[in-house]
Design a protein around this motif. Structure first.
Motif, short mmCIF file in Angstrom:
data_model
loop_
_atom_site.label_atom_id
_atom_site.label_comp_id
_atom_site.label_asym_id
_atom_site.label_seq_id
_atom_site.Cartn_x
_atom_site.Cartn_y
_atom_site.Cartn_z
N LEU A 1 22.71 -8.69 30.59
CA LEU A 1 23.17 -7.38 29.96
C LEU A 1 24.19 -7.06 30.29
O LEU A 1 24.74 -6.09 30.82
CB LEU A 1 22.01 -6.61 29.49
CG LEU A 1 20.54 -6.72 29.08
CD1 LEU A 1 19.81 -5.75 29.36
CD2 LEU A 1 20.26 -7.44 27.36
N ARG A 2 25.28 -6.64 29.15
CA ARG A 2 26.63 -5.88 29.40
C ARG A 2 26.59 -5.24 27.89
O ARG A 2 26.15 -5.51 26.90
CB ARG A 2 28.11 -7.00 29.00
CG ARG A 2 29.20 -6.13 29.60
CD ARG A 2 30.17 -7.73 29.76
NE ARG A 2 30.11 -8.07 31.36
CZ ARG A 2 30.19 -7.48 32.51
NH1 ARG A 2 31.32 -6.32 32.50
NH2 ARG A 2 29.79 -8.30 33.92
N LEU A 3 26.76 -4.45 28.36
CA LEU A 3 27.22 -3.27 27.27
C LEU A 3 28.33 -1.58 26.97
O LEU A 3 28.79 -2.28 28.36
CB LEU A 3 25.90 -2.35 27.39
CG LEU A 3 25.21 -1.39 28.36
CD1 LEU A 3 24.05 -0.34 27.56
CD2 LEU A 3 24.99 -2.04 29.40
N ARG B 1 23.37 -2.00 21.03
CA ARG B 1 24.17 -2.12 21.46
C ARG B 1 24.73 -3.16 22.96
O ARG B 1 26.10 -2.64 23.23
CB ARG B 1 24.83 -1.05 20.77
CG ARG B 1 24.97 -0.44 20.00
CD ARG B 1 25.76 0.34 18.92
NE ARG B 1 25.46 1.98 20.53
CZ ARG B 1 25.43 2.79 19.72
NH1 ARG B 1 25.04 3.28 18.79
NH2 ARG B 1 25.68 3.73 20.44
N ALA B 2 24.12 -3.73 23.20
CA ALA B 2 23.91 -4.52 24.57
C ALA B 2 23.91 -6.36 23.99
O ALA B 2 24.19 -6.76 23.17
CB ALA B 2 23.05 -4.42 25.32
N GLU B 3 24.59 -7.05 24.74
CA GLU B 3 25.34 -8.30 24.81
C GLU B 3 24.29 -9.57 25.79
O GLU B 3 24.06 -8.44 26.53
CB GLU B 3 26.52 -8.72 25.33
CG GLU B 3 26.75 -10.31 24.99
CD GLU B 3 28.03 -10.72 25.40
OE1 GLU B 3 28.65 -11.68 25.45
OE2 GLU B 3 29.13 -9.80 26.37
N VAL B 4 23.17 -10.22 25.27
CA VAL B 4 23.01 -10.64 26.78
C VAL B 4 23.71 -11.69 26.90
O VAL B 4 23.79 -12.51 26.59
CB VAL B 4 21.35 -11.71 25.87
CG1 VAL B 4 20.55 -11.98 26.61
CG2 VAL B 4 20.48 -10.51 25.13
N VAL B 5 24.19 -11.78 28.14
CA VAL B 5 24.50 -12.17 28.96
C VAL B 5 24.51 -14.31 29.67
O VAL B 5 24.73 -14.86 29.67
CB VAL B 5 25.44 -11.10 30.12
CG1 VAL B 5 26.26 -12.73 30.66
CG2 VAL B 5 25.95 -10.50 29.62
N ALA C 1 18.50 -5.50 22.54
CA ALA C 1 19.65 -6.28 22.18
C ALA C 1 20.94 -5.42 21.72
O ALA C 1 21.54 -4.69 21.48
CB ALA C 1 20.54 -7.08 22.57
N LYS C 2 19.83 -5.40 19.94
CA LYS C 2 20.74 -5.58 19.15
C LYS C 2 20.52 -3.51 18.94
O LYS C 2 21.43 -2.70 18.83
CB LYS C 2 19.72 -5.66 17.97
CG LYS C 2 20.29 -5.13 16.27
CD LYS C 2 20.09 -6.04 15.45
CE LYS C 2 20.40 -5.52 14.11
NZ LYS C 2 19.73 -6.36 12.63
#
Length: 207
Positions: free
Chosen positions: A112-114, A185-189, A181-182
């Motif tokens: 993840l990236r956030l 507020r994270a992006e699944v990489v 993730a929602k």
């Protein structure tokens, strides 16, 4: 608790030799280091991506042992025919074990990236929503969450008793992941499924 992960991009045909080296040489050497807690090795045989994670009692212990670990890492890469090794350092923000793993256990890792300011939010979501949902899945063994607060990165793992239970969990974990993730507020990489080749991370319960 703190950790260092080394992602070795191995030649698939040399993975078993790397597992043997890790078991017979790397682990005994690591166990002599002050502040070392444990280590694990997961492997993805199709692509050759293998990840060694070593846990330490403090960031100071992790740093103090950095030079000692370098030649072990280099030797592992040579044995496994790897052209590159990616090293990352983490804080272990969450750890829960339902029961110990046996032969044939498999792991799903989610990268993840956030925003760095949302890391605490992610940890809360993992503890309050993700972990209880994972515990309901058949074959669930354990889960962990590691974070890099400065860089806004995280990796979550979920371990299952077998390849069959790992695969059966996909629809449920897809839903759990999307919702978490929602909320965080994270992006699944990336999402990767691995064989658990060696499981002695020994991090204490942190859930």
């Amino acid at each position: 608790m703190y950790a260092r992960s080394s992602t070795i991009h191995a030649q698939p045909g040399k993975i078993d030799a790397g597992i043997a080296y890790f078991r017979d040489d790397v682990m005994p050497a690591l166990q002599q280091l002050e502040g070392f807690v444990g280590a694990s090795l997961i492997v993805e045989r199709d692509t050759g991506r293998c990840i060694v994670t070593a846990s330490y009692a403090s960031p100071e212990a992790r740093q103090a042992n950095a030079d000692t670990v370098k030649p072990l890492r280099a030797r592992a890469a040579s044995i496994m025919g790897a052209e590159s090794v990616d090293v990352a350092e983490w804080e272990i923000a969450g750890m829960h074990r339902d029961h110990y793993t046996g032969e044939g256990a498999c792991v799903r890792t989610t990268w993840l990236r956030l925003d760095p300011g949302d890391v605490n939010r992610l940890v809360d979501v993992w503890k309050l929503a993700v972990l209880p949902a994972l515990e309901q899945l058949e074959g669930f063994c354990s889960a962990s969450l590691m974070v890099d607060r400065a860089e806004g990165r995280a990796v979550g793992t979920a371990t299952f008793d077998s390849r069959a239970t790992l695969e059966a969990s996909r629809p449920s974990t897809d839903k759990i992941r999307a919702g978490a993730a929602k909320e965080a507020r994270a992006e699944v990489v990336d999402v990767v499924e691995h064989e658990l080749a060696f499981a002695h991370l020994h991090a204490p319960e942190m859930a």
